[in-house]
Design an enzyme around this catalytic site. Sequence first.
Site, PDB file in Angstrom:
ATOM      1  N   ASP A 184      -7.209  -6.187   3.634  1.00 45.52           N
ATOM      2  CA  ASP A 184      -6.651  -5.145   3.562  1.00 45.52           C
ATOM      3  C   ASP A 184      -6.652  -5.091   4.831  1.00 45.52           C
ATOM      4  O   ASP A 184      -7.421  -4.437   6.007  1.00 45.52           O
ATOM      5  CB  ASP A 184      -6.878  -4.288   2.723  1.00 45.52           C
ATOM      6  CG  ASP A 184      -6.462  -3.293   2.218  1.00 45.52           C
ATOM      7  OD1 ASP A 184      -5.508  -2.727   3.759  1.00 45.52           O
ATOM      8  OD2 ASP A 184      -7.346  -1.890   1.906  1.00 45.52           O
ATOM      9  N   GLY A 185      -5.419  -4.303   6.002  1.00 48.11           N
ATOM     10  CA  GLY A 185      -4.596  -4.079   7.594  1.00 48.11           C
ATOM     11  C   GLY A 185      -4.132  -4.587   8.103  1.00 48.11           C
ATOM     12  O   GLY A 185      -4.944  -5.407   8.605  1.00 48.11           O
ATOM     13  N   GLY A 186      -3.212  -4.177   8.637  1.00 49.33           N
ATOM     14  CA  GLY A 186      -2.906  -4.536   9.754  1.00 49.33           C
ATOM     15  C   GLY A 186      -1.945  -5.905   9.707  1.00 49.33           C
ATOM     16  O   GLY A 186      -1.514  -6.689  10.484  1.00 49.33           O
ATOM     17  N   MET A 193     -11.998  -5.608   4.553  1.00 45.71           N
ATOM     18  CA  MET A 193     -10.682  -4.779   5.632  1.00 45.71           C
ATOM     19  C   MET A 193     -10.329  -5.816   6.793  1.00 45.71           C
ATOM     20  O   MET A 193     -11.972  -6.419   7.152  1.00 45.71           O
ATOM     21  CB  MET A 193     -12.047  -3.766   6.011  1.00 45.71           C
ATOM     22  CG  MET A 193     -11.956  -2.797   4.533  1.00 45.71           C
ATOM     23  SD  MET A 193     -10.483  -2.115   4.116  1.00 45.71           S
ATOM     24  CE  MET A 193      -9.246  -1.613   5.234  1.00 45.71           C
ATOM     25  N   MET A 205     -12.146   4.608  -0.938  1.00 47.96           N
ATOM     26  CA  MET A 205     -12.901   4.764   0.292  1.00 47.96           C
ATOM     27  C   MET A 205     -13.875   5.679  -0.082  1.00 47.96           C
ATOM     28  O   MET A 205     -12.774   7.138   0.678  1.00 47.96           O
ATOM     29  CB  MET A 205     -11.727   4.731   1.632  1.00 47.96           C
ATOM     30  CG  MET A 205     -11.304   3.260   1.337  1.00 47.96           C
ATOM     31  SD  MET A 205     -10.435   2.885   2.461  1.00 47.96           S
ATOM     32  CE  MET A 205      -8.588   3.422   1.090  1.00 47.96           C
ATOM     33  N   HIS A 256      -1.111  -1.616  -4.419  1.00 47.67           N
ATOM     34  CA  HIS A 256      -2.417  -0.813  -3.493  1.00 47.67           C
ATOM     35  C   HIS A 256      -2.134   0.599  -3.591  1.00 47.67           C
ATOM     36  O   HIS A 256      -1.183   0.949  -2.896  1.00 47.67           O
ATOM     37  CB  HIS A 256      -2.045  -1.477  -2.375  1.00 47.67           C
ATOM     38  CG  HIS A 256      -3.863  -1.577  -1.804  1.00 47.67           C
ATOM     39  ND1 HIS A 256      -4.686  -2.144  -1.739  1.00 47.67           N
ATOM     40  CD2 HIS A 256      -4.148  -0.927  -0.136  1.00 47.67           C
ATOM     41  CE1 HIS A 256      -6.099  -1.865  -1.647  1.00 47.67           C
ATOM     42  NE2 HIS A 256      -5.882  -1.099  -0.199  1.00 47.67           N
ATOM     43  N   GLY A 267       1.232  -2.233   4.247  1.00 51.78           N
ATOM     44  CA  GLY A 267       1.898  -0.703   3.453  1.00 51.78           C
ATOM     45  C   GLY A 267       2.889  -0.843   4.826  1.00 51.78           C
ATOM     46  O   GLY A 267       3.925  -1.284   4.235  1.00 51.78           O
ATOM     47  N   SER A 268       2.997  -0.351   6.092  1.00 57.78           N
ATOM     48  CA  SER A 268       4.029  -0.207   6.499  1.00 57.78           C
ATOM     49  C   SER A 268       4.814  -1.113   7.306  1.00 57.78           C
ATOM     50  O   SER A 268       5.888  -1.190   7.000  1.00 57.78           O
ATOM     51  CB  SER A 268       3.205   0.109   8.404  1.00 57.78           C
ATOM     52  OG  SER A 268       2.309   0.443   8.482  1.00 57.78           O
ATOM     53  N   HIS A 317      -8.403   0.968  -4.894  1.00 58.34           N
ATOM     54  CA  HIS A 317      -9.304   1.211  -3.297  1.00 58.34           C
ATOM     55  C   HIS A 317      -9.628   2.215  -3.543  1.00 58.34           C
ATOM     56  O   HIS A 317      -9.141   3.268  -2.538  1.00 58.34           O
ATOM     57  CB  HIS A 317      -8.332   0.306  -1.871  1.00 58.34           C
ATOM     58  CG  HIS A 317      -9.410   0.148  -0.870  1.00 58.34           C
ATOM     59  ND1 HIS A 317      -8.467  -0.422   0.182  1.00 58.34           N
ATOM     60  CD2 HIS A 317     -10.891   0.069  -0.773  1.00 58.34           C
ATOM     61  CE1 HIS A 317      -9.584  -0.365   1.456  1.00 58.34           C
ATOM     62  NE2 HIS A 317     -10.680  -0.208   0.518  1.00 58.34           N
ATOM     63  N   SER A 341       1.013  -1.198   0.056  1.00 58.13           N
ATOM     64  CA  SER A 341      -0.233   0.142   0.231  1.00 58.13           C
ATOM     65  C   SER A 341       0.757   0.963  -0.236  1.00 58.13           C
ATOM     66  O   SER A 341       1.956   1.824   0.871  1.00 58.13           O
ATOM     67  CB  SER A 341      -0.894   0.058   1.114  1.00 58.13           C
ATOM     68  OG  SER A 341      -1.226   1.276   1.389  1.00 58.13           O
ATOM     69  N   GLY A 355      -9.524   4.269   6.884  1.00 58.43           N
ATOM     70  CA  GLY A 355      -8.833   5.175   6.717  1.00 58.43           C
ATOM     71  C   GLY A 355      -7.429   5.491   7.126  1.00 58.43           C
ATOM     72  O   GLY A 355      -7.511   6.191   7.035  1.00 58.43           O
ATOM     73  N   PHE A 356      -7.383   4.402   7.945  1.00 61.30           N
ATOM     74  CA  PHE A 356      -5.772   4.539   8.265  1.00 61.30           C
ATOM     75  C   PHE A 356      -5.165   3.072   8.454  1.00 61.30           C
ATOM     76  O   PHE A 356      -4.686   2.401   8.475  1.00 61.30           O
ATOM     77  CB  PHE A 356      -5.413   5.504   9.308  1.00 61.30           C
ATOM     78  CG  PHE A 356      -6.071   6.395  10.130  1.00 61.30           C
ATOM     79  CD1 PHE A 356      -5.930   7.838   9.675  1.00 61.30           C
ATOM     80  CD2 PHE A 356      -7.606   6.500  10.628  1.00 61.30           C
ATOM     81  CE1 PHE A 356      -6.324   8.681  10.056  1.00 61.30           C
ATOM     82  CE2 PHE A 356      -8.577   7.317  10.967  1.00 61.30           C
ATOM     83  CZ  PHE A 356      -7.897   9.217  10.120  1.00 61.30           C
ATOM     84  N   GLY A 357      -3.083   3.647   8.201  1.00 59.11           N
ATOM     85  CA  GLY A 357      -1.989   2.992   7.805  1.00 59.11           C
ATOM     86  C   GLY A 357      -1.955   2.567   9.480  1.00 59.11           C
ATOM     87  O   GLY A 357      -2.135   3.603  10.699  1.00 59.11           O
ATOM     88  N   GLY A 358      -1.105   1.612   9.225  1.00 58.31           N
ATOM     89  CA  GLY A 358      -0.470   1.093  10.620  1.00 58.31           C
ATOM     90  C   GLY A 358      -1.467   0.407  11.967  1.00 58.31           C
ATOM     91  O   GLY A 358      -1.252   0.803  12.962  1.00 58.31           O
ATOM     92  N   ASP A 398      -4.741   3.890  -2.074  1.00 57.99           N
ATOM     93  CA  ASP A 398      -5.660   3.780  -1.238  1.00 57.99           C
ATOM     94  C   ASP A 398      -5.874   4.976  -1.880  1.00 57.99           C
ATOM     95  O   ASP A 398      -5.582   5.705  -0.515  1.00 57.99           O
ATOM     96  CB  ASP A 398      -5.357   4.363   0.130  1.00 57.99           C
ATOM     97  CG  ASP A 398      -5.337   2.095   0.412  1.00 57.99           C
ATOM     98  OD1 ASP A 398      -5.572   1.954   0.344  1.00 57.99           O
ATOM     99  OD2 ASP A 398      -4.182   1.842   1.458  1.00 57.99           O
ATOM    100  N   MET A 411      -8.753   8.377  -0.572  1.00 54.01           N
ATOM    101  CA  MET A 411      -9.732   8.570   0.113  1.00 54.01           C
ATOM    102  C   MET A 411      -9.976   9.962   0.121  1.00 54.01           C
ATOM    103  O   MET A 411      -9.101  10.818   0.355  1.00 54.01           O
ATOM    104  CB  MET A 411      -8.620   8.730   1.979  1.00 54.01           C
ATOM    105  CG  MET A 411      -8.537   7.139   2.402  1.00 54.01           C
ATOM    106  SD  MET A 411      -7.547   7.071   3.597  1.00 54.01           S
ATOM    107  CE  MET A 411      -7.223   5.552   4.398  1.00 54.01           C
TER     108      MET A 411
HETATM  109  C1  DX5 Z   1      -6.418   1.308   5.255  1.00 52.77           C
HETATM  110  C2  DX5 Z   1      -6.317   0.752   3.635  1.00 52.77           C
HETATM  111  C3  DX5 Z   1      -4.858   0.067   3.926  1.00 52.77           C
HETATM  112  C4  DX5 Z   1      -4.163   0.589   4.912  1.00 52.77           C
HETATM  113  C5  DX5 Z   1      -3.171  -0.822   4.876  1.00 52.77           C
HETATM  114  O1  DX5 Z   1      -7.955   1.664   5.428  1.00 52.77           O
HETATM  115  O2  DX5 Z   1      -6.771   0.966   3.328  1.00 52.77           O
HETATM  116  O3  DX5 Z   1      -5.252  -0.043   2.870  1.00 52.77           O
HETATM  117  O4  DX5 Z   1      -3.244   1.182   3.622  1.00 52.77           O
HETATM  118  O5  DX5 Z   1      -1.692  -0.482   5.814  1.00 52.77           O
HETATM  119  P1  DX5 Z   1      -1.407  -1.426   7.151  1.00 52.77           P
HETATM  120  O6  DX5 Z   1      -0.597  -2.405   6.407  1.00 52.77           O
HETATM  121  O7  DX5 Z   1       0.017   0.046   7.629  1.00 52.77           O
HETATM  122  O8  DX5 Z   1      -2.094  -1.467   7.969  1.00 52.77           O
HETATM  123 ZN    ZN Z   2      -6.186  -0.638   1.348  1.00 57.20          ZN
END
Ligand code: DX5
Ligand code: ZN
Length: 217
Positions: free
Chosen positions: A174-176, A136, A67, A32, A196-197, A65, A7, A141-144, A34, A36
Amino acid sequence: MAILSPSLLAADFSCLGPSVKKIYEAGAAYLHLDVMDGAFVPNISFGPCVIKAIRPLTDAVFDVHLMIDKPERYIDEFIDSGADLLTIHYEATTAPADVLASIRKKGIKACIAIKPSTPIAVLDNLLPLVDMVLIMTVEPGFGGQKLIPETIDKIAALHKRRKALGLSFLIEADGGITLSNTHTLSSAGVDVLVAGSAIFGAEHPETAVQAMLSAAK
Ligand code: DX5
Ligand code: ZN
């Protein structure tokens, strides 16, 4: 064999070109993206101009993606910017089947995403219309963030449902997602892992890509 979709949200926005090249060469087949809007989710990221600017820099499959509320308003812009897969949220539109059909009609892959609290049963009528379902594994909304463990049961149930229906859409999580849960997710039925992270936050993103791909086997 799982596909990795790093991401871009977690990348250094001041040098997107080199980051994007590095991870593709390391084996991440997708990228990926994102998007938003500050309304569907409480964060604002980037739009079609940024996607268009990085499109010539890599041969990665662009996994966009959305959002955003009422994604039907922007389908053409994101297709023109270079999306190969376009994911809309089930919760963001009143006519998901129509939006998915209009995406497919334009020649790219149409995909649907659901938030952690949305049950997979709502997708029943849509499954034959999609190329991928994005589950999801955190609140969008947020990475990490940390992966919500209950979402793994949804993935396993969707995997079972896909088999029972004889369908072949991909399942994306997707996420974490980190090296430590990659294997569990791919065993539950995930085909496309978004991270992502865990990738862009690593000291050597290329090494992180290779490690996650090996763990997902
Ligand atoms: C969250 C995004 C994810 C996010 C993943 O809303 O859709 O794609 O960037 O980031 P990590 O891997 O850091 O959770
Ligand atoms: Zn995403």
